[in-house]
Scaffold this motif. Sequence first.
Motif, PDB file in Angstrom:
ATOM      1  N   LYS A 628      18.335  19.156  43.145  1.00  0.00           N
ATOM      2  CA  LYS A 628      17.901  19.242  41.676  1.00  0.00           C
ATOM      3  C   LYS A 628      18.989  19.262  40.802  1.00  0.00           C
ATOM      4  O   LYS A 628      18.978  18.614  39.767  1.00  0.00           O
ATOM      5  N   ARG A 629      20.298  19.734  41.181  1.00  0.00           N
ATOM      6  CA  ARG A 629      21.263  20.062  40.165  1.00  0.00           C
ATOM      7  C   ARG A 629      21.880  18.714  39.901  1.00  0.00           C
ATOM      8  O   ARG A 629      22.254  18.141  38.760  1.00  0.00           O
ATOM      9  N   ALA A 630      21.858  17.970  41.076  1.00  0.00           N
ATOM     10  CA  ALA A 630      22.616  16.615  40.973  1.00  0.00           C
ATOM     11  C   ALA A 630      21.636  15.813  40.203  1.00  0.00           C
ATOM     12  O   ALA A 630      22.187  14.797  39.549  1.00  0.00           O
ATOM     13  N   ALA A 631      20.282  15.849  40.498  1.00  0.00           N
ATOM     14  CA  ALA A 631      19.402  14.848  39.868  1.00  0.00           C
ATOM     15  C   ALA A 631      19.418  15.208  38.320  1.00  0.00           C
ATOM     16  O   ALA A 631      19.292  14.130  37.502  1.00  0.00           O
ATOM     17  N   LEU A 632      19.939  16.345  38.063  1.00  0.00           N
ATOM     18  CA  LEU A 632      19.882  16.603  36.437  1.00  0.00           C
ATOM     19  C   LEU A 632      21.504  16.158  35.885  1.00  0.00           C
ATOM     20  O   LEU A 632      21.694  16.429  34.564  1.00  0.00           O
ATOM     21  N   GLY A 633      22.475  15.913  36.768  1.00  0.00           N
ATOM     22  CA  GLY A 633      23.718  15.529  36.357  1.00  0.00           C
ATOM     23  C   GLY A 633      24.385  16.862  36.078  1.00  0.00           C
ATOM     24  O   GLY A 633      25.471  16.789  35.573  1.00  0.00           O
ATOM     25  N   LEU A 634      24.123  17.847  36.588  1.00  0.00           N
ATOM     26  CA  LEU A 634      24.829  19.099  36.466  1.00  0.00           C
ATOM     27  C   LEU A 634      25.966  19.127  37.338  1.00  0.00           C
ATOM     28  O   LEU A 634      26.090  18.489  38.314  1.00  0.00           O
ATOM     29  N   PRO A 635      26.955  19.959  37.040  1.00  0.00           N
ATOM     30  CA  PRO A 635      28.305  19.889  37.966  1.00  0.00           C
ATOM     31  C   PRO A 635      27.866  20.405  39.155  1.00  0.00           C
ATOM     32  O   PRO A 635      27.061  21.377  39.199  1.00  0.00           O
ATOM     33  N   VAL A 636      28.722  20.027  40.083  1.00  0.00           N
ATOM     34  CA  VAL A 636      28.440  20.356  41.508  1.00  0.00           C
ATOM     35  C   VAL A 636      28.663  21.942  41.645  1.00  0.00           C
ATOM     36  O   VAL A 636      29.671  22.446  41.048  1.00  0.00           O
ATOM     37  N   TYR A 637      27.988  22.731  42.358  1.00  0.00           N
ATOM     38  CA  TYR A 637      28.067  24.119  42.250  1.00  0.00           C
ATOM     39  C   TYR A 637      29.407  24.348  43.035  1.00  0.00           C
ATOM     40  O   TYR A 637      29.822  24.044  44.208  1.00  0.00           O
ATOM     41  N   ASP A 638      30.220  25.345  42.312  1.00  0.00           N
ATOM     42  CA  ASP A 638      31.695  25.553  42.926  1.00  0.00           C
ATOM     43  C   ASP A 638      31.653  27.122  42.759  1.00  0.00           C
ATOM     44  O   ASP A 638      31.991  27.889  41.743  1.00  0.00           O
ATOM     45  N   ALA A 639      31.736  27.868  43.892  1.00  0.00           N
ATOM     46  CA  ALA A 639      31.722  29.184  44.040  1.00  0.00           C
ATOM     47  C   ALA A 639      33.181  29.861  43.247  1.00  0.00           C
ATOM     48  O   ALA A 639      32.988  30.945  43.156  1.00  0.00           O
ATOM     49  N   GLN A 640      34.144  28.830  43.451  1.00  0.00           N
ATOM     50  CA  GLN A 640      35.454  29.361  42.875  1.00  0.00           C
ATOM     51  C   GLN A 640      35.757  29.408  41.549  1.00  0.00           C
ATOM     52  O   GLN A 640      36.551  30.158  40.791  1.00  0.00           O
ATOM     53  N   ARG A 641      34.633  28.778  40.842  1.00  0.00           N
ATOM     54  CA  ARG A 641      34.799  28.543  39.514  1.00  0.00           C
ATOM     55  C   ARG A 641      34.798  29.608  38.283  1.00  0.00           C
ATOM     56  O   ARG A 641      35.532  29.629  37.486  1.00  0.00           O
ATOM     57  N   PHE A 642      33.740  30.559  38.828  1.00  0.00           N
ATOM     58  CA  PHE A 642      33.465  31.613  37.707  1.00  0.00           C
ATOM     59  C   PHE A 642      33.974  32.994  38.506  1.00  0.00           C
ATOM     60  O   PHE A 642      34.651  32.973  39.469  1.00  0.00           O
ATOM     61  N   GLY A 643      33.444  34.066  37.828  1.00  0.00           N
ATOM     62  CA  GLY A 643      34.089  35.498  38.158  1.00  0.00           C
ATOM     63  C   GLY A 643      35.318  35.799  37.894  1.00  0.00           C
ATOM     64  O   GLY A 643      35.992  36.954  38.339  1.00  0.00           O
ATOM     65  N   LYS A 644      35.748  35.382  36.908  1.00  0.00           N
ATOM     66  CA  LYS A 644      37.212  35.693  36.121  1.00  0.00           C
ATOM     67  C   LYS A 644      36.998  36.466  35.018  1.00  0.00           C
ATOM     68  O   LYS A 644      37.681  36.874  34.395  1.00  0.00           O
ATOM     69  N   SER A 645      35.784  36.937  34.793  1.00  0.00           N
ATOM     70  CA  SER A 645      35.410  37.700  33.521  1.00  0.00           C
ATOM     71  C   SER A 645      34.524  38.844  34.148  1.00  0.00           C
ATOM     72  O   SER A 645      34.545  38.976  35.601  1.00  0.00           O
ATOM     73  N   GLY A 646      33.732  39.557  33.439  1.00  0.00           N
ATOM     74  CA  GLY A 646      33.055  40.701  33.880  1.00  0.00           C
ATOM     75  C   GLY A 646      33.458  42.148  34.192  1.00  0.00           C
ATOM     76  O   GLY A 646      34.813  42.087  33.513  1.00  0.00           O
ATOM     77  N   ASP A 647      32.656  43.014  34.509  1.00  0.00           N
ATOM     78  CA  ASP A 647      33.514  44.326  34.403  1.00  0.00           C
ATOM     79  C   ASP A 647      34.426  44.365  35.338  1.00  0.00           C
ATOM     80  O   ASP A 647      35.524  45.166  34.951  1.00  0.00           O
ATOM     81  N   ALA A 648      34.392  43.768  36.532  1.00  0.00           N
ATOM     82  CA  ALA A 648      35.784  43.980  37.292  1.00  0.00           C
ATOM     83  C   ALA A 648      37.013  43.486  36.839  1.00  0.00           C
ATOM     84  O   ALA A 648      37.977  44.155  36.915  1.00  0.00           O
ATOM     85  N   ARG A 649      36.878  42.431  36.145  1.00  0.00           N
ATOM     86  CA  ARG A 649      38.262  41.713  35.458  1.00  0.00           C
ATOM     87  C   ARG A 649      38.495  42.791  34.369  1.00  0.00           C
ATOM     88  O   ARG A 649      39.845  42.955  34.045  1.00  0.00           O
ATOM     89  N   MET A 650      37.834  43.143  33.656  1.00  0.00           N
ATOM     90  CA  MET A 650      37.852  44.331  32.547  1.00  0.00           C
ATOM     91  C   MET A 650      38.983  45.410  33.110  1.00  0.00           C
ATOM     92  O   MET A 650      39.995  45.982  32.455  1.00  0.00           O
ATOM     93  N   LEU A 651      38.319  46.053  34.223  1.00  0.00           N
ATOM     94  CA  LEU A 651      38.911  47.105  34.761  1.00  0.00           C
ATOM     95  C   LEU A 651      40.363  46.782  35.254  1.00  0.00           C
ATOM     96  O   LEU A 651      41.462  47.421  35.034  1.00  0.00           O
ATOM     97  N   GLU A 652      40.452  45.463  35.738  1.00  0.00           N
ATOM     98  CA  GLU A 652      41.794  44.995  36.137  1.00  0.00           C
ATOM     99  C   GLU A 652      42.888  44.990  35.021  1.00  0.00           C
ATOM    100  O   GLU A 652      43.759  45.506  35.022  1.00  0.00           O
ATOM    101  N   LEU A 653      42.282  44.408  33.841  1.00  0.00           N
ATOM    102  CA  LEU A 653      43.090  44.039  32.487  1.00  0.00           C
ATOM    103  C   LEU A 653      43.384  45.414  32.036  1.00  0.00           C
ATOM    104  O   LEU A 653      44.661  45.572  31.536  1.00  0.00           O
ATOM    105  N   GLU A 654      42.522  46.564  32.123  1.00  0.00           N
ATOM    106  CA  GLU A 654      42.861  47.922  31.681  1.00  0.00           C
ATOM    107  C   GLU A 654      44.423  48.548  32.268  1.00  0.00           C
ATOM    108  O   GLU A 654      45.055  49.277  31.611  1.00  0.00           O
ATOM    109  N   LYS A 655      44.365  48.019  33.434  1.00  0.00           N
ATOM    110  CA  LYS A 655      45.564  48.473  34.239  1.00  0.00           C
ATOM    111  C   LYS A 655      47.063  47.811  33.654  1.00  0.00           C
ATOM    112  O   LYS A 655      47.991  48.453  33.986  1.00  0.00           O
TER     113      LYS A 655
END
Length: 671
Positions: A628-655
Amino acid sequence: MAKARRTNEERTSDPAAQQMLIRADELGLSTAFSRAEDMVPCNIGAAGMCCKICGMGPCRLTKDGQTGVCGATLDTIQARNFIRSIAAGSAAHSDHGRDMAFTLKAVANGETEGYILRDVAKLRTVAARYGIKIEGRSPSEVANDLADLYIAQFGQQRGKIVVTKNAPPKRQKIWEDLDVVPRGVDREVVEALHRTHIGDDQEPTHILKHAIRTALADGWGGSMIATDVSDILFGTPAPILGQANLGVLKDDMVNVVVHGHEPTLSQMVVAASQDPEIIAYAQAAGAKGVNLSGICCTANEILMRQGIPAAGNFLHQELAILTGSVEAMVVDVQCIMQALVDLASNFHTKIITTSPKVQIKGATHIEFDEHKALTIAKQILIVAIDNYKNRGKTHIPQVREDLIPGFSHEYINYMLGGSYRASFRPLNDAIMSGRIRGVAAIVGCNNPRSKQDYMHTHVTQELLKQDVLIVETGCGAIASAKLGLLLGEAGLDQVGPGLKEVCETIGIPPVLHMGSCVDNTRILTVLTQMVEEGGLGDDIDQIPAVGLAPEWMSEKALSIGAYCVASGAYVIFGGSSPISGMPDRVSDSDIVLKYLSEGWEELFGGKMEFIQDPEEMIRKTLEHIDKKRAALGLPVYDAQRFGKSGDARMLELEKIPAMDRRQAVYGTAAD
Ligand code: BF8
């Protein structure tokens, strides 16, 4: 040779249930878990190959080319059995909706005791949607008109059930073109029975077309009415803290378990349990008070509105009694095992039936009447309190888990943008960018023929890792609740990186509890609103979403599945298929089975499949979402693309020392 019995760990993945099954064995008592092993399913009936609609049979079609006495072929018999199940499911949900509409009418006219119009804003929104005048009119006047409109949908003979206009316009057009728009709830159910009487409709695909119409009368009819009226009378759910599992039963209180489906009685029992006179009466009986909890969808109704704990899902109804701590189990309609009465006779527990439609031999019947609702609810609680002195030794498993239920579609809309910017835009954007790969609705029952809760929770956990947002209802939602998946911080370490970012940003659990089984209509509404928001196509069948009922057992589940297919969804059922041929005979000649998948997909863009292996369910879910993603022309799902923000990243940056952070984030040194 006798089949080896399953260990308790093989029967259920819930540690509280395992403890109670040991207790059942100690006492020599049967449960659905043991009876499922003693009662080998009839594989002819299970596959819909037995016809018993007339006195010339029953005819069991087990050989190629065989027909019934009347000449009925296997496909006709399977289609007839299937539509009869859907008619029963649609009738059950819709009759619940009818009762809710009658209660709304009675409340509007001041004829009830204890009820109010709790969500007047929703009343006005819903009434306006159907063209009912709201300006300058009192809530009671509006509610009276809305109740009349709803009541009329059940007995309507011609035209369209007005509720179907809530679907996306393109979907409505598909239904009109295919002539499956339900005319009136009762008419479709009656016609399903007529068509399957001896000597009537004998073209399988023609029968299945009416199965769709009958199911639509449920999803975009009776069930949607039930949900909307429940919200108007008892409040539209919003997140609230609750608990689930048998550990919510209390040793020092009078335990009353409400079980079944309709919130009209259970809401009054909630009110009565907090009445100072009732509390004083319980204390005079030596208890600290009345401890109320729920089983099945009644549990979901009071859990998501008042935070009343859930003692468990479908297979917990007997286990609650086995604790020896339940003074009364108060039941209304649907999913109530007849075995409860016999089991309760080994303890002090009273089984109290309350619906004019449901009595069980050996149970105490105290009939509910909304005109004296509070009085009857108190009367029930007094029976329970008087029974407290008869309690023997208790065995309450100390297993319970917190949860946050209450994600109505109204709340989801609000949480995505607040009061001023309420919108589904952030959800659509997250799917479009690939942060969220897609959505899965995991719903439905427990079935003692599979390991309790395992299919639900395994599929849920695996899809979460794949960045699939999960919405749940019914017994499936309680399964996840027991495992702690319905908490804000729930398993976020096991959730895919993109979904985790979204959950942390909004502050939501990765699994959203959306209510009881009639509330599957909330999921239809969410899907419709996602279409309206734009970016994910112009109809529900284009959204990267899948519906799953991994442990289904009830006819209502089949009706839900069929209306979701008609709405454009891919629906996967676990466990057994009610329309497959014998396992060694499934072939191209399995017309009905193939039609539910390929035939319905061609017509509605949705399809129904029965898949036993949970890994295959997960694989097919992801495959469909990606297609369905492909039919809509959406980007192919990529597990590596995100996850660089969020609470865990904030904690990393605080250090990182402040002056070095810019380098870490942007790769450029601070000025
Ligand atoms: O309507 S999920 S076992 S309780 S049928 Fe019954 Fe199935 Fe539970 Fe709610 Ni739904």
